[in-house]
Design a protein around this motif. Structure first.
Motif, short mmCIF file in Angstrom:
data_model
loop_
_atom_site.label_atom_id
_atom_site.label_comp_id
_atom_site.label_asym_id
_atom_site.label_seq_id
_atom_site.Cartn_x
_atom_site.Cartn_y
_atom_site.Cartn_z
N ARG A 76 -16.94 -21.58 -17.20
CA ARG A 76 -15.66 -20.87 -17.24
C ARG A 76 -15.05 -20.90 -18.63
NH1 ARG A 76 -13.15 -23.06 -11.63
NH2 ARG A 76 -14.32 -21.67 -10.28
N ARG A 77 -15.40 -21.91 -19.38
CA ARG A 77 -14.87 -22.03 -20.74
C ARG A 77 -15.66 -21.17 -21.73
NH1 ARG A 77 -15.58 -27.98 -20.47
NH2 ARG A 77 -14.56 -28.40 -18.51
N GLU A 78 -16.80 -20.70 -21.34
CA GLU A 78 -17.64 -19.89 -22.21
C GLU A 78 -17.28 -18.42 -22.06
OE1 GLU A 78 -21.67 -20.62 -21.12
OE2 GLU A 78 -21.58 -22.73 -21.66
N VAL A 79 -17.43 -17.68 -23.15
CA VAL A 79 -17.17 -16.25 -23.10
C VAL A 79 -18.48 -15.55 -23.47
CG1 VAL A 79 -15.85 -14.34 -24.07
CG2 VAL A 79 -14.78 -16.59 -23.78
N ARG A 80 -19.05 -14.88 -22.46
CA ARG A 80 -20.30 -14.17 -22.69
C ARG A 80 -20.22 -12.81 -22.02
NH1 ARG A 80 -24.80 -17.80 -20.29
NH2 ARG A 80 -23.15 -18.45 -18.92
N ASP A 81 -20.57 -11.78 -22.73
CA ASP A 81 -20.69 -10.44 -22.15
C ASP A 81 -19.46 -10.09 -21.31
OD1 ASP A 81 -21.95 -8.03 -21.71
OD2 ASP A 81 -23.16 -8.79 -20.03
N GLU A 82 -18.30 -10.12 -21.95
CA GLU A 82 -17.04 -9.93 -21.23
C GLU A 82 -16.98 -8.64 -20.42
OE1 GLU A 82 -13.58 -10.47 -23.61
OE2 GLU A 82 -14.45 -12.20 -24.61
N ASP A 83 -17.53 -7.56 -20.96
CA ASP A 83 -17.45 -6.28 -20.25
C ASP A 83 -18.67 -6.00 -19.38
OD1 ASP A 83 -19.26 -5.93 -22.28
OD2 ASP A 83 -18.31 -4.14 -23.12
N ASP A 84 -19.56 -6.97 -19.23
CA ASP A 84 -20.76 -6.86 -18.39
C ASP A 84 -21.68 -5.72 -18.81
OD1 ASP A 84 -20.30 -9.04 -16.81
OD2 ASP A 84 -19.30 -7.91 -15.22
N GLN A 85 -21.53 -5.21 -20.01
CA GLN A 85 -22.37 -4.11 -20.45
C GLN A 85 -23.84 -4.50 -20.52
OE1 GLN A 85 -20.68 -2.14 -23.76
NE2 GLN A 85 -21.62 -0.22 -23.22
N HIS A 86 -24.10 -5.66 -21.09
CA HIS A 86 -25.50 -6.12 -21.17
C HIS A 86 -26.06 -6.39 -19.78
CE1 HIS A 86 -29.09 -7.94 -22.78
NE2 HIS A 86 -28.85 -9.04 -22.06
N ALA A 87 -25.26 -7.04 -18.94
CA ALA A 87 -25.72 -7.35 -17.58
C ALA A 87 -26.05 -6.08 -16.80
CB ALA A 87 -24.67 -8.16 -16.84
N ARG A 88 -25.22 -5.07 -16.92
CA ARG A 88 -25.48 -3.81 -16.21
C ARG A 88 -26.74 -3.11 -16.72
NH1 ARG A 88 -20.48 -1.31 -17.47
NH2 ARG A 88 -19.19 -3.11 -17.20
N SER A 89 -27.07 -3.30 -17.99
CA SER A 89 -28.27 -2.65 -18.54
C SER A 89 -29.55 -3.30 -18.01
CB SER A 89 -28.25 -2.69 -20.07
OG SER A 89 -28.47 -4.01 -20.53
N LEU A 90 -29.46 -4.50 -17.47
CA LEU A 90 -30.63 -5.22 -16.98
C LEU A 90 -30.94 -4.96 -15.52
CD1 LEU A 90 -29.99 -8.68 -18.67
CD2 LEU A 90 -31.51 -6.86 -19.46
N THR A 91 -30.06 -4.29 -14.82
CA THR A 91 -30.27 -4.07 -13.39
C THR A 91 -31.12 -2.83 -13.14
OG1 THR A 91 -28.25 -2.78 -13.15
CG2 THR A 91 -28.08 -5.14 -12.80
N THR A 92 -31.84 -2.87 -12.04
CA THR A 92 -32.60 -1.71 -11.60
C THR A 92 -32.31 -1.49 -10.11
OG1 THR A 92 -34.51 -3.06 -11.06
CG2 THR A 92 -34.49 -2.04 -13.24
N ALA A 93 -32.36 -0.27 -9.71
CA ALA A 93 -32.11 0.04 -8.30
C ALA A 93 -33.27 -0.46 -7.45
CB ALA A 93 -31.94 1.55 -8.13
N PRO A 94 -32.99 -1.03 -6.28
CA PRO A 94 -34.07 -1.49 -5.39
C PRO A 94 -34.92 -0.30 -4.94
CG PRO A 94 -31.92 -2.11 -4.52
CD PRO A 94 -31.68 -1.29 -5.73
N THR A 95 -36.21 -0.55 -4.83
CA THR A 95 -37.12 0.52 -4.44
C THR A 95 -37.73 0.30 -3.06
OG1 THR A 95 -38.93 -0.57 -5.57
CG2 THR A 95 -37.71 1.10 -6.82
#
Length: 179
Positions: A76-95
């Motif tokens: 909680r004290r760490e600040v990483r990828d505040e806008d989740d932009q990087h996290a969203r780029s790593l997702t793929t839709a389930p097939t």
């Protein structure tokens, strides 16, 4: 030395259950592996504090749970990828249908209060008894039973499943096959 070998064998037999619980609360295989490893290191380092004749499984699950919550507070004290932009780029839709069903279940579980989700995972997914779950969560047996019951009912409602139906069949009918 023989006592250590017996204890070690019992701990090793519980690793799959520890990993399943770690994955269910961390939702990430790498974090789950790290969490289990930290748990095993702490358990081995403090094995002299384990009281023979008590519930080893509950003791290990408690260490794992406390280790997880300590890490959450630290993160909680760490600040990483505040806008989740990087996290969203790593997702793929389930097939596959199972991927969609798992995603729906995870989304529904995320809507449950933390203590209800935790109780349901301990009893339903990890296969612990109500007594073991109550011991791990540090609450009364009746409280755990109530949390599990409320979690199950809320989960059925969120996933729009009738109480008597099969959740897998219900979810599968609604999913369209991938093209």
């Amino acid at each position: 030395m023989e006592v250590d070998a017996d204890w070690r064998d019992q701990v090793i037999a519980l690793i799959p259950a520890l990993r399943a619980f770690a994955w269910s609360i961390s939702r990430n295989g790498f974090d789950a592996d790290d969490l289990v490893q930290d748990t095993l290191i702490k358990a081995w380092s403090h094995r002299d504090k384990f009281e023979t004749g008590t519930n080893l499984r509950a003791w290990l699950f408690t260490i794992l749970r406390n280790t997880y919550y300590t890490a959450v507070v630290r993160r909680r004290r760490e600040v990483r990828d505040e806008d989740d932009q990087h996290a969203r780029s790593l997702t793929t839709a389930p097939t596959q249908e199972w991927g969609l069903a798992i995603h729906a279940l995870q989304a529904a579980l995320d809507q449950l209060p933390q203590e209800h989700r935790e109780a349901l995972i301990l009893v339903g997914a990890a296969g612990l008894s109500y007594e073991e779950a109550a011991e791990i969560c540090g609450c009364a047996l009746g409280t755990i039973k109530s949390r599990v019951n409320r979690a199950r009912n809320r989960l059925l409602k969120v996933m729009d499943i009738d109480r008597g139906s099969d959740a897998i069949i219900s979810t599968s009918r609604d999913v369209q096959p991938a093209a």
